[in-house]
Design a protein around this motif. Structure first.
Motif, PDB file in Angstrom:
ATOM      1  N   ALA A 135       0.841  -1.197   0.000  1.00 16.77           N
ATOM      2  CA  ALA A 135       0.000   0.000   0.000  1.00 16.77           C
ATOM      3  C   ALA A 135       0.874   1.245   0.000  1.00 16.77           C
ATOM      4  CB  ALA A 135      -0.913   0.012   1.225  1.00 16.77           C
ATOM      5  N   THR A 136       0.458   2.226  -0.765  1.00 17.38           N
ATOM      6  CA  THR A 136       1.113   3.535  -0.750  1.00 17.38           C
ATOM      7  C   THR A 136       0.289   4.463   0.126  1.00 17.38           C
ATOM      8  OG1 THR A 136       1.986   3.223  -2.983  1.00 17.38           O
ATOM      9  CG2 THR A 136       1.922   5.474  -2.130  1.00 17.38           C
ATOM     10  N   VAL A 137       0.931   5.035   1.124  1.00 18.57           N
ATOM     11  CA  VAL A 137       0.251   5.905   2.087  1.00 18.57           C
ATOM     12  C   VAL A 137       0.830   7.307   1.943  1.00 18.57           C
ATOM     13  CG1 VAL A 137      -0.355   6.247   4.511  1.00 18.57           C
ATOM     14  CG2 VAL A 137       0.046   3.929   3.639  1.00 18.57           C
ATOM     15  N   ARG A 166       3.288 -10.178   8.550  1.00 21.76           N
ATOM     16  CA  ARG A 166       4.274  -9.137   8.823  1.00 21.76           C
ATOM     17  C   ARG A 166       3.702  -7.798   8.380  1.00 21.76           C
ATOM     18  NH1 ARG A 166       7.017  -7.534   4.141  1.00 21.76           N
ATOM     19  NH2 ARG A 166       6.685  -8.913   2.350  1.00 21.76           N
ATOM     20  N   VAL A 167       4.147  -6.761   9.027  1.00 24.44           N
ATOM     21  CA  VAL A 167       3.725  -5.399   8.682  1.00 24.44           C
ATOM     22  C   VAL A 167       4.969  -4.518   8.748  1.00 24.44           C
ATOM     23  CG1 VAL A 167       2.233  -3.455   9.235  1.00 24.44           C
ATOM     24  CG2 VAL A 167       1.436  -5.781   9.685  1.00 24.44           C
ATOM     25  N   SER A 168       5.438  -4.066   7.605  1.00 27.80           N
ATOM     26  CA  SER A 168       6.629  -3.216   7.564  1.00 27.80           C
ATOM     27  C   SER A 168       6.320  -1.963   6.764  1.00 27.80           C
ATOM     28  CB  SER A 168       7.811  -3.956   6.934  1.00 27.80           C
ATOM     29  OG  SER A 168       7.508  -4.384   5.624  1.00 27.80           O
ATOM     30  N   LEU A 179       3.738   0.599   2.646  1.00 24.00           N
ATOM     31  CA  LEU A 179       3.381  -0.359   3.692  1.00 24.00           C
ATOM     32  C   LEU A 179       3.283  -1.747   3.070  1.00 24.00           C
ATOM     33  CD1 LEU A 179       2.320  -0.775   6.673  1.00 24.00           C
ATOM     34  CD2 LEU A 179       0.021  -0.515   5.707  1.00 24.00           C
ATOM     35  N   ASP A 180       4.113  -2.678   3.529  1.00 19.50           N
ATOM     36  CA  ASP A 180       4.075  -4.065   3.059  1.00 19.50           C
ATOM     37  C   ASP A 180       3.413  -4.935   4.120  1.00 19.50           C
ATOM     38  OD1 ASP A 180       5.255  -3.547   0.638  1.00 19.50           O
ATOM     39  OD2 ASP A 180       7.285  -4.043   1.301  1.00 19.50           O
ATOM     40  N   VAL A 181       2.411  -5.700   3.700  1.00 23.33           N
ATOM     41  CA  VAL A 181       1.638  -6.535   4.621  1.00 23.33           C
ATOM     42  C   VAL A 181       1.677  -7.970   4.127  1.00 23.33           C
ATOM     43  CG1 VAL A 181      -0.603  -6.918   5.699  1.00 23.33           C
ATOM     44  CG2 VAL A 181       0.128  -4.584   5.150  1.00 23.33           C
ATOM     45  N   GLY A 182       2.285  -8.858   4.904  1.00 25.83           N
ATOM     46  CA  GLY A 182       2.382 -10.253   4.517  1.00 25.83           C
ATOM     47  C   GLY A 182       1.048 -10.977   4.564  1.00 25.83           C
ATOM     48  N   ILE A 183       0.841 -11.870   3.581  1.00 21.94           N
ATOM     49  CA  ILE A 183      -0.405 -12.633   3.483  1.00 21.94           C
ATOM     50  C   ILE A 183      -0.122 -14.079   3.888  1.00 21.94           C
ATOM     51  CG2 ILE A 183      -2.208 -13.453   1.920  1.00 21.94           C
ATOM     52  CD1 ILE A 183      -1.665 -10.989   0.187  1.00 21.94           C
ATOM     53  N   PRO A 184      -0.856 -14.619   4.859  1.00 23.90           N
ATOM     54  CA  PRO A 184      -0.595 -15.998   5.301  1.00 23.90           C
ATOM     55  C   PRO A 184      -1.141 -17.030   4.313  1.00 23.90           C
ATOM     56  CG  PRO A 184      -2.485 -15.123   6.452  1.00 23.90           C
ATOM     57  CD  PRO A 184      -1.946 -13.987   5.620  1.00 23.90           C
ATOM     58  N   ASP A 185      -0.636 -18.215   4.404  1.00 27.50           N
ATOM     59  CA  ASP A 185      -1.141 -19.327   3.596  1.00 27.50           C
ATOM     60  C   ASP A 185      -1.129 -20.592   4.455  1.00 27.50           C
ATOM     61  OD1 ASP A 185      -2.030 -20.919   1.534  1.00 27.50           O
ATOM     62  OD2 ASP A 185      -0.015 -21.214   0.682  1.00 27.50           O
ATOM     63  N   PRO A 186      -2.282 -21.023   4.944  1.00 28.34           N
ATOM     64  CA  PRO A 186      -3.607 -20.435   4.727  1.00 28.34           C
ATOM     65  C   PRO A 186      -3.915 -19.379   5.786  1.00 28.34           C
ATOM     66  CG  PRO A 186      -3.820 -22.471   5.916  1.00 28.34           C
ATOM     67  CD  PRO A 186      -2.344 -22.302   5.660  1.00 28.34           C
ATOM     68  N   LEU A 211      -1.406  -6.108  -5.069  1.00 25.86           N
ATOM     69  CA  LEU A 211      -1.062  -7.460  -4.641  1.00 25.86           C
ATOM     70  C   LEU A 211       0.262  -7.829  -5.301  1.00 25.86           C
ATOM     71  CD1 LEU A 211      -1.806 -10.132  -3.211  1.00 25.86           C
ATOM     72  CD2 LEU A 211      -2.946 -10.816  -5.332  1.00 25.86           C
ATOM     73  N   CYS A 212       1.262  -8.145  -4.500  1.00 22.26           N
ATOM     74  CA  CYS A 212       2.602  -8.404  -5.018  1.00 22.26           C
ATOM     75  C   CYS A 212       2.972  -9.876  -4.858  1.00 22.26           C
ATOM     76  CB  CYS A 212       3.628  -7.543  -4.294  1.00 22.26           C
ATOM     77  SG  CYS A 212       3.420  -5.772  -4.504  1.00 22.26           S
ATOM     78  N   THR A 213       3.719 -10.364  -5.828  1.00 26.30           N
ATOM     79  CA  THR A 213       4.353 -11.671  -5.744  1.00 26.30           C
ATOM     80  C   THR A 213       5.853 -11.451  -5.910  1.00 26.30           C
ATOM     81  OG1 THR A 213       4.249 -12.133  -8.118  1.00 26.30           O
ATOM     82  CG2 THR A 213       2.317 -12.722  -6.788  1.00 26.30           C
ATOM     83  N   PHE A 214       6.609 -12.534  -5.931  1.00 25.20           N
ATOM     84  CA  PHE A 214       8.061 -12.427  -6.097  1.00 25.20           C
ATOM     85  C   PHE A 214       8.419 -11.752  -7.407  1.00 25.20           C
ATOM     86  CE2 PHE A 214      12.186 -14.251  -7.443  1.00 25.20           C
ATOM     87  CZ  PHE A 214      12.963 -13.792  -6.410  1.00 25.20           C
ATOM     88  N   HIS A 215       7.529 -11.866  -8.426  1.00 28.06           N
ATOM     89  CA  HIS A 215       7.851 -11.358  -9.766  1.00 28.06           C
ATOM     90  C   HIS A 215       7.204 -10.024 -10.087  1.00 28.06           C
ATOM     91  CE1 HIS A 215       9.745 -15.167 -10.802  1.00 28.06           C
ATOM     92  NE2 HIS A 215       8.709 -15.785 -10.271  1.00 28.06           N
ATOM     93  N   THR A 216       5.989  -9.777  -9.607  1.00 30.21           N
ATOM     94  CA  THR A 216       5.282  -8.563 -10.032  1.00 30.21           C
ATOM     95  C   THR A 216       4.453  -7.990  -8.883  1.00 30.21           C
ATOM     96  OG1 THR A 216       3.356  -9.827 -10.783  1.00 30.21           O
ATOM     97  CG2 THR A 216       5.072  -9.376 -12.418  1.00 30.21           C
ATOM     98  N   CYS A 217       4.012  -6.741  -9.103  1.00 34.44           N
ATOM     99  CA  CYS A 217       3.031  -6.095  -8.243  1.00 34.44           C
ATOM    100  C   CYS A 217       1.908  -5.589  -9.147  1.00 34.44           C
ATOM    101  CB  CYS A 217       3.642  -4.918  -7.478  1.00 34.44           C
ATOM    102  SG  CYS A 217       4.475  -5.384  -5.947  1.00 34.44           S
TER     103      CYS A 217
END
Length: 218
Positions: A135-137, A166-168, A179-186, A211-217
């Motif tokens: 997220a951009t704040v 995680r929240v960084s 703001l980077d927010v980690g998504i759990p699985d599951p 929504l970001c992955t290792f390759h893209t956002c």
């Protein structure tokens, strides 16, 4: 060894150092990668008394850094491209002290092969890190508002109650944060990706959410 080669290599080290310092500001959680990448650029300087080895080291490190810049572009390693190019100039700056035709051909081919293998390999979900929300704040002039910052901090930490792993946060420029927010699985019982996304959007002054992955956002 050639003074010209030394100046180009030294310029590469200074450039890499500035990039590392910039990286520490924009992405503290990636500090180790920025520092290591910058430190590798300095390796040829330790070979000043062995001119031919120095030239070869400039070529190998420069080409390798270019490959790393392409592979790690999504995490900011592309910023090291100028330093890599300066090392390549250093490798060939003196006509009487160059790496040699064999290495000048094989090193770029090897680096290109590594980059191609990285990007052409089929995705393996089991070996990739889980996705995350970015997220951009944009809080503008309220960047020094103590009450606003306290409220924002408390609300962002509550994201963990909605499943965030995680929240960084880091500052992109004055008044704008990422703001980077980690998504759990599951997700834990009763929680969902949409629910976490909704909570992020409720944070004050969120102007963009991806929504970001290792390759893209996206």
């Amino acid at each position: 060894m050639s003074a010209r080669q030394w100046r180009w290599a030294l310029a590469a080290v200074v450039t890499a150092g500035l990039v590392a310092a910039f990286g520490l500001v924009i992405g503290p959680y990636l500090a180790g990668l920025f520092i290591i990448s910058a430190a590798v650029v300095a390796v040829p300087l330790s070979m000043r008394d062995r001119p031919k080895l120095f030239a070869r080291a400039c070529l190998v490190v420069g080409v390798g850094l270019l490959a790393w810049a392409m592979i790690g572009a999504v995490i900011g390693m592309f910023l090291f491209v100028p330093a890599a190019l300066l090392l390549l100039v250093a490798a060939f700056a003196a006509a009487g002290n160059r790496p040699g035709a064999w290495l000048a051909v094989t090193a770029p081919i090897a680096a290109a092969t590594v980059v191609a293998a990285f990007y052409l390999q089929p995705p393996d979900p089991e070996n990739e890190p889980p996705p995350w929300f970015r997220a951009t704040v944009d809080i503008g002039t309220r960047v020094h508002d103590r009450n606003f910052n306290r409220d924002f901090h408390q609300r962002r930490e509550r994201l963990r109650d909605f499943g965030a792993t995680r929240v960084s946060v880091y500052e992109r420029r004055t008044g704008q944060f990422v703001l980077d927010v980690g998504i759990p699985d599951p997700f834990p019982d009763g929680r969902s990706r949409d629910g976490l996304k909704g909570q992020i959007l409720q944070l004050p002054e969120v102007v963009d959410l991806r929504l970001c992955t290792f390759h893209t956002c996206d």
